[in-house]
Design a protein around this motif. Sequence first.
Motif, PDB file in Angstrom:
ATOM      1  N   GLN A  21       4.643  19.833  35.687  1.00  0.00           N
ATOM      2  CA  GLN A  21       4.956  18.877  36.747  1.00  0.00           C
ATOM      3  C   GLN A  21       4.409  17.502  36.379  1.00  0.00           C
ATOM      4  OE1 GLN A  21       2.864  20.046  40.338  1.00  0.00           O
ATOM      5  NE2 GLN A  21       0.984  20.465  39.221  1.00  0.00           N
ATOM      6  N   GLN A  22       4.954  16.489  37.010  1.00  0.00           N
ATOM      7  CA  GLN A  22       4.477  15.127  36.854  1.00  0.00           C
ATOM      8  C   GLN A  22       4.030  14.609  38.215  1.00  0.00           C
ATOM      9  OE1 GLN A  22       3.979  13.704  33.919  1.00  0.00           O
ATOM     10  NE2 GLN A  22       4.817  15.548  32.946  1.00  0.00           N
ATOM     11  N   PRO A  23       3.040  13.707  38.253  1.00  0.00           N
ATOM     12  CA  PRO A  23       2.547  13.202  39.539  1.00  0.00           C
ATOM     13  C   PRO A  23       3.677  12.589  40.358  1.00  0.00           C
ATOM     14  CG  PRO A  23       1.070  12.555  37.765  1.00  0.00           C
ATOM     15  CD  PRO A  23       2.289  13.142  37.117  1.00  0.00           C
ATOM     16  N   PRO A  24       3.804  12.962  41.626  1.00  0.00           N
ATOM     17  CA  PRO A  24       4.875  12.422  42.470  1.00  0.00           C
ATOM     18  C   PRO A  24       4.498  11.051  43.035  1.00  0.00           C
ATOM     19  CG  PRO A  24       3.562  13.930  43.747  1.00  0.00           C
ATOM     20  CD  PRO A  24       2.976  13.935  42.342  1.00  0.00           C
ATOM     21  N   GLN A  25       5.478  10.373  43.583  1.00  0.00           N
ATOM     22  CA  GLN A  25       5.256   9.094  44.255  1.00  0.00           C
ATOM     23  C   GLN A  25       5.969   9.113  45.604  1.00  0.00           C
ATOM     24  OE1 GLN A  25       6.692   6.367  41.157  1.00  0.00           O
ATOM     25  NE2 GLN A  25       4.566   5.883  40.656  1.00  0.00           N
ATOM     26  N   PRO A  26       5.434   9.885  46.550  1.00  0.00           N
ATOM     27  CA  PRO A  26       6.088   9.996  47.862  1.00  0.00           C
ATOM     28  C   PRO A  26       5.961   8.688  48.645  1.00  0.00           C
ATOM     29  CG  PRO A  26       3.939  11.015  47.944  1.00  0.00           C
ATOM     30  CD  PRO A  26       4.167  10.635  46.500  1.00  0.00           C
ATOM     31  N   SER A  27       6.909   8.459  49.505  1.00  0.00           N
ATOM     32  CA  SER A  27       6.837   7.278  50.358  1.00  0.00           C
ATOM     33  C   SER A  27       5.797   7.491  51.459  1.00  0.00           C
ATOM     34  CB  SER A  27       8.202   7.002  50.987  1.00  0.00           C
ATOM     35  OG  SER A  27       8.523   8.019  51.926  1.00  0.00           O
ATOM     36  N   LYS A  28       5.268   6.392  51.979  1.00  0.00           N
ATOM     37  CA  LYS A  28       4.315   6.487  53.087  1.00  0.00           C
ATOM     38  C   LYS A  28       4.955   7.146  54.298  1.00  0.00           C
ATOM     39  CE  LYS A  28       1.501   2.453  51.832  1.00  0.00           C
ATOM     40  NZ  LYS A  28       1.024   1.104  52.266  1.00  0.00           N
ATOM     41  N   GLU A  29       6.249   6.880  54.477  1.00  0.00           N
ATOM     42  CA  GLU A  29       6.956   7.455  55.618  1.00  0.00           C
ATOM     43  C   GLU A  29       7.060   8.978  55.501  1.00  0.00           C
ATOM     44  OE1 GLU A  29       7.785   3.270  55.195  1.00  0.00           O
ATOM     45  OE2 GLU A  29       8.026   4.938  53.763  1.00  0.00           O
ATOM     46  N   ALA A  30       7.331   9.470  54.295  1.00  0.00           N
ATOM     47  CA  ALA A  30       7.444  10.916  54.090  1.00  0.00           C
ATOM     48  C   ALA A  30       6.110  11.605  54.335  1.00  0.00           C
ATOM     49  CB  ALA A  30       7.941  11.214  52.678  1.00  0.00           C
ATOM     50  N   VAL A  31       5.041  10.982  53.862  1.00  0.00           N
ATOM     51  CA  VAL A  31       3.715  11.554  54.068  1.00  0.00           C
ATOM     52  C   VAL A  31       3.351  11.552  55.549  1.00  0.00           C
ATOM     53  CG1 VAL A  31       1.246  11.258  53.601  1.00  0.00           C
ATOM     54  CG2 VAL A  31       2.920  10.973  51.752  1.00  0.00           C
ATOM     55  N   ALA A  32       3.595  10.444  56.214  1.00  0.00           N
ATOM     56  CA  ALA A  32       3.276  10.346  57.637  1.00  0.00           C
ATOM     57  C   ALA A  32       4.067  11.360  58.455  1.00  0.00           C
ATOM     58  CB  ALA A  32       3.562   8.926  58.142  1.00  0.00           C
ATOM     59  N   HIS A  33       5.321  11.578  58.085  1.00  0.00           N
ATOM     60  CA  HIS A  33       6.154  12.550  58.796  1.00  0.00           C
ATOM     61  C   HIS A  33       5.598  13.961  58.618  1.00  0.00           C
ATOM     62  CE1 HIS A  33       9.609  14.298  60.700  1.00  0.00           C
ATOM     63  NE2 HIS A  33      10.016  14.913  59.594  1.00  0.00           N
ATOM     64  N   ALA A  34       5.189  14.299  57.400  1.00  0.00           N
ATOM     65  CA  ALA A  34       4.627  15.626  57.144  1.00  0.00           C
ATOM     66  C   ALA A  34       3.329  15.824  57.923  1.00  0.00           C
ATOM     67  CB  ALA A  34       4.391  15.809  55.646  1.00  0.00           C
ATOM     68  N   VAL A  35       2.498  14.804  57.948  1.00  0.00           N
ATOM     69  CA  VAL A  35       1.241  14.897  58.696  1.00  0.00           C
ATOM     70  C   VAL A  35       1.519  15.152  60.176  1.00  0.00           C
ATOM     71  CG1 VAL A  35      -0.780  13.586  59.487  1.00  0.00           C
ATOM     72  CG2 VAL A  35      -0.098  13.511  57.075  1.00  0.00           C
ATOM     73  N   GLU A  36       2.522  14.477  60.713  1.00  0.00           N
ATOM     74  CA  GLU A  36       2.858  14.659  62.123  1.00  0.00           C
ATOM     75  C   GLU A  36       3.399  16.070  62.377  1.00  0.00           C
ATOM     76  OE1 GLU A  36       2.938  13.870  66.059  1.00  0.00           O
ATOM     77  OE2 GLU A  36       2.032  12.652  64.460  1.00  0.00           O
ATOM     78  N   LEU A  37       4.211  16.570  61.458  1.00  0.00           N
ATOM     79  CA  LEU A  37       4.727  17.935  61.611  1.00  0.00           C
ATOM     80  C   LEU A  37       3.598  18.961  61.594  1.00  0.00           C
ATOM     81  CD1 LEU A  37       7.869  17.815  59.281  1.00  0.00           C
ATOM     82  CD2 LEU A  37       7.847  17.805  61.773  1.00  0.00           C
ATOM     83  N   LEU A  38       2.541  18.655  60.844  1.00  0.00           N
ATOM     84  CA  LEU A  38       1.395  19.566  60.741  1.00  0.00           C
ATOM     85  C   LEU A  38       0.411  19.416  61.901  1.00  0.00           C
ATOM     86  CD1 LEU A  38       0.674  19.216  56.918  1.00  0.00           C
ATOM     87  CD2 LEU A  38       1.366  21.332  58.069  1.00  0.00           C
ATOM     88  N   ARG A  39       0.638  18.446  62.790  1.00  0.00           N
ATOM     89  CA  ARG A  39      -0.306  18.165  63.870  1.00  0.00           C
ATOM     90  C   ARG A  39      -0.702  19.409  64.686  1.00  0.00           C
ATOM     91  NH1 ARG A  39      -2.147  13.802  66.865  1.00  0.00           N
ATOM     92  NH2 ARG A  39      -0.873  12.349  65.641  1.00  0.00           N
ATOM     93  N   PRO A  40       0.234  20.283  65.065  1.00  0.00           N
ATOM     94  CA  PRO A  40      -0.189  21.441  65.862  1.00  0.00           C
ATOM     95  C   PRO A  40      -1.263  22.287  65.179  1.00  0.00           C
ATOM     96  CG  PRO A  40       2.202  21.235  65.872  1.00  0.00           C
ATOM     97  CD  PRO A  40       1.694  20.261  64.858  1.00  0.00           C
ATOM     98  N   VAL A  41      -1.258  22.301  63.840  1.00  0.00           N
ATOM     99  CA  VAL A  41      -2.241  23.109  63.114  1.00  0.00           C
ATOM    100  C   VAL A  41      -3.562  22.359  62.995  1.00  0.00           C
ATOM    101  CG1 VAL A  41      -2.779  24.284  60.956  1.00  0.00           C
ATOM    102  CG2 VAL A  41      -0.437  24.314  61.823  1.00  0.00           C
ATOM    103  N   TRP A  42      -3.524  21.121  62.463  1.00  0.00           N
ATOM    104  CA  TRP A  42      -4.811  20.442  62.244  1.00  0.00           C
ATOM    105  C   TRP A  42      -5.488  20.037  63.545  1.00  0.00           C
ATOM    106  CZ3 TRP A  42      -4.675  15.478  64.018  1.00  0.00           C
ATOM    107  CH2 TRP A  42      -3.520  14.711  63.859  1.00  0.00           C
ATOM    108  N   SER A  43      -4.706  19.767  64.571  1.00  0.00           N
ATOM    109  CA  SER A  43      -5.338  19.435  65.856  1.00  0.00           C
ATOM    110  C   SER A  43      -6.008  20.663  66.477  1.00  0.00           C
ATOM    111  CB  SER A  43      -4.306  18.845  66.819  1.00  0.00           C
ATOM    112  OG  SER A  43      -3.291  19.786  67.121  1.00  0.00           O
ATOM    113  N   SER A  44      -5.474  21.860  66.172  1.00  0.00           N
ATOM    114  CA  SER A  44      -6.093  23.092  66.690  1.00  0.00           C
ATOM    115  C   SER A  44      -7.464  23.335  66.063  1.00  0.00           C
ATOM    116  CB  SER A  44      -5.178  24.290  66.429  1.00  0.00           C
ATOM    117  OG  SER A  44      -5.180  24.661  65.051  1.00  0.00           O
ATOM    118  N   LEU A  45      -7.746  22.655  64.944  1.00  0.00           N
ATOM    119  CA  LEU A  45      -9.049  22.767  64.301  1.00  0.00           C
ATOM    120  C   LEU A  45     -10.063  21.783  64.887  1.00  0.00           C
ATOM    121  CD1 LEU A  45      -7.810  23.072  60.602  1.00  0.00           C
ATOM    122  CD2 LEU A  45      -8.731  24.915  62.036  1.00  0.00           C
ATOM    123  N   GLY A  46      -9.609  20.980  65.842  1.00  0.00           N
ATOM    124  CA  GLY A  46     -10.493  20.012  66.469  1.00  0.00           C
ATOM    125  C   GLY A  46     -10.582  18.698  65.731  1.00  0.00           C
ATOM    126  N   TRP A  47      -9.651  18.448  64.804  1.00  0.00           N
ATOM    127  CA  TRP A  47      -9.680  17.227  64.004  1.00  0.00           C
ATOM    128  C   TRP A  47      -8.915  16.103  64.709  1.00  0.00           C
ATOM    129  CZ3 TRP A  47      -7.961  19.680  58.695  1.00  0.00           C
ATOM    130  CH2 TRP A  47      -8.992  20.527  58.226  1.00  0.00           C
TER     131      TRP A  47
END
Length: 357
Positions: free
Chosen positions: A82-108
């Motif tokens: 593999q080679q290092p990716p260059q994701p857009s800030k928007e793609a990363v932010a969208h993934a973080v938001e989709l993961l919110r139910p999990v990481w917020s359940s950890l109290g973060w």
Amino acid sequence: MAYPQGQSTGDVMDLRCLFPHPIIQGPMAGGASTPALVAAVSNAGGLGALAGSLLAPDKLAHQVAEIRALTNRPFCVNLFVQQPPQPSKEAVAHAVELLRPVWSSLGWPDLALPFRWCEDFNAQFETLLAVKPPVVSFTFDLLSAQHVARLHAAGIFVIGTATRVDEALAWQEVGADAVIASGVEAGGHRGTFIGDQRDATLGAVDLLQAVVAAVRMPVISAGNIMTGADIRDRLALGAAAVQMGTAFLVTEESGAHPAYKHRLLHAGNAPTRLTRAFSGRYARGLENRFMQQMAAVEDQFPPYPVQNALTGPIRFEAAKRGDSELMSLWCGTGVARARRMPAAKLVETLVAEMAQS
């Protein structure tokens, strides 16, 4: 211990002269394939395999040295191509938001972003050439013929991974010495690199037979292999050897988390399925709460290694808490037949079972 420097073989006997028993311990990234496990399998007459994909070059070299201190037998090192990716800030932010139910359940209050998305494959590759393991294997993509030639010049035996016949032919074209035919039942990440990962649906037996018929090099079968009888059946279908991951995950030398091992050993009829929610690449594991929560949105996550890096803190915290519902419980469809014992004892048991009529 490998074939003469610079000489590519493609002969079944050249593969098998490296290790007495046709058993390769699957490399399992994330800490399961410890130097102790790799050495134990090799010392028992199989081929131990170190998962080097998540290791920085200095750690990779250190673990290879640890293995060499524990065995003088051949062993394998596996890397993700593999080679290092260059994701857009928007793609990363969208993934973080989709993961919110999990990481917020950890109290973060938020999800910490990683410093880097993956290790530098080019640096890892140069480390392989420096430390010269007898055998190397690769997955996720195809090496160039030049890469393979450099490995051969160092006297290293090269194994590729295929989930489709055309991928096996591609590895043959670049000069690999053997190929792993990884059926859809296999645990962990799929190695598909041609076409859509969802289209690589051949079961291990069908894939093995198709690849054996198509290529001139030794074929290693992977997927739903848990006993000596399974090994015997695959050899009868033309496999030169088998690769087994799930069976070795629960051995005493495995570095898998105790809660992870417990879930595998008590899997019973619990389903395994493919998901891309943890890493952005389809991988098979035991279904748990994380997979269920993310099932409806998993197609929206960025590809590996970005998603894998984003979920890293979640999986790390789950390990700290012993919460297997948020761990990636990678395993194959044969998990219900997993047996807890030392790795050498497992190899001995498999060989004895192979000899039974």
